[in-house]
Write a protein that holds these residues in place. Structure first.
Motif, PDB file in Angstrom:
ATOM      1  N   GLU A 136       0.834  -1.205   0.000  1.00  0.00           N
ATOM      2  CA  GLU A 136       0.000   0.000   0.000  1.00  0.00           C
ATOM      3  C   GLU A 136       0.870   1.257   0.000  1.00  0.00           C
ATOM      4  O   GLU A 136       0.581   2.231  -0.711  1.00  0.00           O
ATOM      5  CB  GLU A 136      -0.917  -0.007   1.222  1.00  0.00           C
ATOM      6  CG  GLU A 136      -1.906   1.139   1.257  1.00  0.00           C
ATOM      7  CD  GLU A 136      -2.843   1.081   2.446  1.00  0.00           C
ATOM      8  OE1 GLU A 136      -3.588   2.055   2.654  1.00  0.00           O
ATOM      9  OE2 GLU A 136      -2.820   0.069   3.174  1.00  0.00           O
ATOM     10  N   ARG A 137       1.959   1.242   0.769  1.00  0.00           N
ATOM     11  CA  ARG A 137       2.889   2.378   0.796  1.00  0.00           C
ATOM     12  C   ARG A 137       3.490   2.631  -0.589  1.00  0.00           C
ATOM     13  O   ARG A 137       3.736   3.779  -0.972  1.00  0.00           O
ATOM     14  CB  ARG A 137       4.031   2.115   1.781  1.00  0.00           C
ATOM     15  CG  ARG A 137       3.663   2.225   3.251  1.00  0.00           C
ATOM     16  CD  ARG A 137       4.819   1.727   4.105  1.00  0.00           C
ATOM     17  NE  ARG A 137       4.522   1.822   5.530  1.00  0.00           N
ATOM     18  CZ  ARG A 137       4.943   2.802   6.321  1.00  0.00           C
ATOM     19  NH1 ARG A 137       5.682   3.777   5.814  1.00  0.00           N
ATOM     20  NH2 ARG A 137       4.646   2.811   7.602  1.00  0.00           N
ATOM     21  N   ARG A 138       3.757   1.547  -1.318  1.00  0.00           N
ATOM     22  CA  ARG A 138       4.400   1.659  -2.628  1.00  0.00           C
ATOM     23  C   ARG A 138       3.396   1.881  -3.754  1.00  0.00           C
ATOM     24  O   ARG A 138       3.786   2.078  -4.910  1.00  0.00           O
ATOM     25  CB  ARG A 138       5.189   0.384  -2.936  1.00  0.00           C
ATOM     26  CG  ARG A 138       6.250   0.007  -1.936  1.00  0.00           C
ATOM     27  CD  ARG A 138       7.490   0.850  -1.993  1.00  0.00           C
ATOM     28  NE  ARG A 138       8.175   0.797  -3.276  1.00  0.00           N
ATOM     29  CZ  ARG A 138       9.396   1.275  -3.486  1.00  0.00           C
ATOM     30  NH1 ARG A 138      10.064   1.836  -2.492  1.00  0.00           N
ATOM     31  NH2 ARG A 138       9.947   1.215  -4.667  1.00  0.00           N
ATOM     32  N   GLY A 139       2.106   1.851  -3.436  1.00  0.00           N
ATOM     33  CA  GLY A 139       1.089   2.017  -4.462  1.00  0.00           C
ATOM     34  C   GLY A 139       0.869   0.774  -5.300  1.00  0.00           C
ATOM     35  O   GLY A 139       0.400   0.856  -6.446  1.00  0.00           O
ATOM     36  N   TRP A 140       1.201  -0.405  -4.748  1.00  0.00           N
ATOM     37  CA  TRP A 140       1.015  -1.674  -5.452  1.00  0.00           C
ATOM     38  C   TRP A 140      -0.354  -2.267  -5.129  1.00  0.00           C
ATOM     39  O   TRP A 140      -0.949  -1.972  -4.097  1.00  0.00           O
ATOM     40  CB  TRP A 140       2.097  -2.677  -5.077  1.00  0.00           C
ATOM     41  CG  TRP A 140       3.495  -2.256  -5.408  1.00  0.00           C
ATOM     42  CD1 TRP A 140       3.883  -1.349  -6.358  1.00  0.00           C
ATOM     43  CD2 TRP A 140       4.704  -2.714  -4.787  1.00  0.00           C
ATOM     44  NE1 TRP A 140       5.244  -1.228  -6.374  1.00  0.00           N
ATOM     45  CE2 TRP A 140       5.776  -2.048  -5.426  1.00  0.00           C
ATOM     46  CE3 TRP A 140       4.984  -3.635  -3.774  1.00  0.00           C
ATOM     47  CZ2 TRP A 140       7.108  -2.268  -5.067  1.00  0.00           C
ATOM     48  CZ3 TRP A 140       6.301  -3.858  -3.413  1.00  0.00           C
ATOM     49  CH2 TRP A 140       7.347  -3.178  -4.054  1.00  0.00           C
ATOM     50  N   LYS A 141      -0.817  -3.142  -5.986  1.00  0.00           N
ATOM     51  CA  LYS A 141      -2.099  -3.825  -5.812  1.00  0.00           C
ATOM     52  C   LYS A 141      -1.856  -5.243  -5.296  1.00  0.00           C
ATOM     53  O   LYS A 141      -0.999  -5.952  -5.809  1.00  0.00           O
ATOM     54  CB  LYS A 141      -2.847  -3.873  -7.150  1.00  0.00           C
ATOM     55  CG  LYS A 141      -4.201  -4.549  -7.092  1.00  0.00           C
ATOM     56  CD  LYS A 141      -4.821  -4.583  -8.488  1.00  0.00           C
ATOM     57  CE  LYS A 141      -6.154  -5.329  -8.488  1.00  0.00           C
ATOM     58  NZ  LYS A 141      -6.712  -5.428  -9.860  1.00  0.00           N
TER      59      LYS A 141
END
Length: 356
Positions: A136-141
Motif C-alpha cells: 500500500e505504501r508503494r502504491g502496489w495492488k
C-alpha cells in the motif's frame, strides 16, 4: 565503460526526440514503448551528465588555480568536484551492473506457517499484513489467490499476487525463513516462544514466457471453503490444478468466477514451474541458496523478529546495519531494510565483477 555511457546518453536523447514527434503522440502503443525505454535509460544518462559536469568543474578549478588570488578557492572547488566525480563514477558502475530480467515483473508470494503450531500460523498472518501494508505504501495492488486460515486468525498458507512497478526487484529479498520470538497470545505463562514462517517470492510469468502442456494438467473444481457468504455454497468456483509430471498442486478460490480462478491458478503454476526450472539451470545459484523457502525450521532463517527486544535482525546483513525497529517493520515500513539488502547485493556483484 565511458564509451558505453556515451552511447546510452545518445540513445536516451534520440528517444526523447522521437517522443516529441507527432507520429509518436498519435500512436499510444508506440509512445508507451518509447516512454518505457526512456525511463529505463534515464538514470544512467542523467548520472553520466552529472559525471561530465563534475569533470568540467575540475577543469575549471585547475584553470582558476593559476591566479594567486583564486588559488585557495580553486583548490576547494577542485576537491569538491573530484569527490563528486568519484561518487558518481561508483554510482555509474552500479547502474551498469547486469539487470535481473525479472525485476520489472509482478510478484507471486506464498507465505506458510512453519514450526510453532498456532503461533507460527499467527506469525504468517503478521507477515501477510506487513507485506500488504508495504504494498500500500508503494502504491502496489495486492490480490489473494488462495488462503487457508485457522480458527484463531492465523494462516496455514496464503498465495498473493502483488502488482506494481518494481515489485519483484524489491520483494525478491524477502524469500526465506522468518523467525519470531515473542510471548504468544495462546501462552498463559508469559514465556517467550520461538516460531517460524516461510516466504517464497516468484516473478509472475506470462504464458508466452513459459508454456504449459494441457496434457500435463489435471483440473478439478470444488466449492470454496473460505469466506464469501452463501455464494460459495452454491457454485463450484474454486479450482485445483495438478501438474502431473511434478505432482505440483495449485489451488485458487478467491474469485467468484471459475474462469478467473483458473487463470490465476495457471499464473501461479507457471511461476512455480519457472522458478523450479531456473534453479535447475543455474546449479551454482541453486547450491548457494538451496531452496527459497527452506524447511521452515527455527534455524533456517533470513530474519528474526524479536518482540521483547523491539528488534528485527536480518541475518544477511552485518554490523549495525542488520538491526531495525520492529514496530516500524511489522507495520510495513520496509524500505530501509530492503535498501540495505539492495546495497549489499550491488556491492557483492561489483566485487564479483571486479574479480572476474
Amino acid at each position: 565503460m565511458f564509451d558505453k555511457l556515451k552511447l546510452i546518453k545518445r540513445q536516451y536523447e534520440q528517444l526523447l526526440e522521437r517522443m516529441q514527434q507527432p507520429e509518436s503522440y498519435s500512436d499510444a502503443a508506440l509512445y508507451a514503448k518509447l516512454d518505457k525505454e526512456a525511463r529505463e535509460l534515464a538514470p544512467l544518462s542523467e548520472t553520466y551528465c552529472a559525471y561530465e559536469k563534475a569533470c568540467a568543474d575540475m577543469e575549471s578549478a585547475l584553470m582558476l588555480a593559476d591566479d594567486p588570488e583564486m588559488k585557495e578557492l580553486a583548490q576547494e572547488e577542485y576537491a569538491s568536484a573530484r569527490a563528486e566525480r568519484e561518487r558518481l563514477e561508483q554510482e555509474l558502475k552500479i547502474l551498469l551492473l547486469p539487470r535481473d530480467p525479472n525485476d520489472g515483473k509482478n510478484v507471486i508470494m506464498e507465505i506458510r506457517g512453519g514450526v510453532g503450531g498456532e503461533e507460527g500460523m499467527l506469525f504468517a498472518y503478521d507477515l501477510y499484513r506487513m507485506y500488504s501494508m508495504y504494498a500500500e505504501r508503494r502504491g502496489w495492488k495486492v490480490e489473494i489467490a488462495n488462503i487457508n486460515e485457522t480458527e484463531l486468525g492465523g494462516i496455514k498458507e496464503i498465495s498473493l499476487v502483488i502488482e506494481g512497478e518494481g515489485a519483484y526487484s524489491r520483494l525478491k529479498f524477502e524469500a526465506g525463513g522468518h523467525r519470531v520470538q515473542r510471548v504468544p497470545v495462546t501462552e498463559s505463562g508469559g514465556r517467550i516462544h520461538t516460531s517460524a514462517a516461510t516466504v517464497a517470492v516468484m516473478p509472475e510469468i506470462g504464458e508466452v514466457e513459459f508454456r504449459l502442456d494441457p496434457n500435463d494438467l489435471k483440473i478439478d473444481t470444488y466449492r470454496s471453503s473460505g469466506a464469501g457468504g452463501q455464494h460459495v455454497n452454491k457454485t463450484e468456483s474454486a479450482i485445483r490444478i495438478t501438474h502431473l509430471p511434478t505432482g505440483m498442486v495449485v489451488e485458487c478460490q478467491d474469485e467468484r468466477s471459475q474462469y478467473k480462478n483458473k487463470d490465476r491458478a495457471m499464473q501461479i503454476l507457471r511461476s512455480r514451474l519457472y522458478e523450479a526450472e531456473k534453479e535447475k539451470q543455474d546449479a551454482a545459484v541453486a547450491a548457494e541458496r538451496k531452496t527459497q523457502i527452506g524447511s521452515g525450521d527455527r534455524s533456517d532463517r533470513v530474519r528474526t523478529y524479536n518482540f521483547p527486544q523491539n528488534r528485527v535482525t536480518d541475518h544477511r546483513l552485518s554490523g549495525d546495519n542488520r538491526n531495525f525497529n520492529i514496530s516500524s517493520i511489522i507495520n510495513g515500513d520496509l524500505d530501509g531494510l530492503i535498501d540495505a539488502l539492495v546495497t549489499q547485493d550491488q556491492a557483492e556483484r561489483l566485487r564479483a565483477q571486479t574479480e572476474t
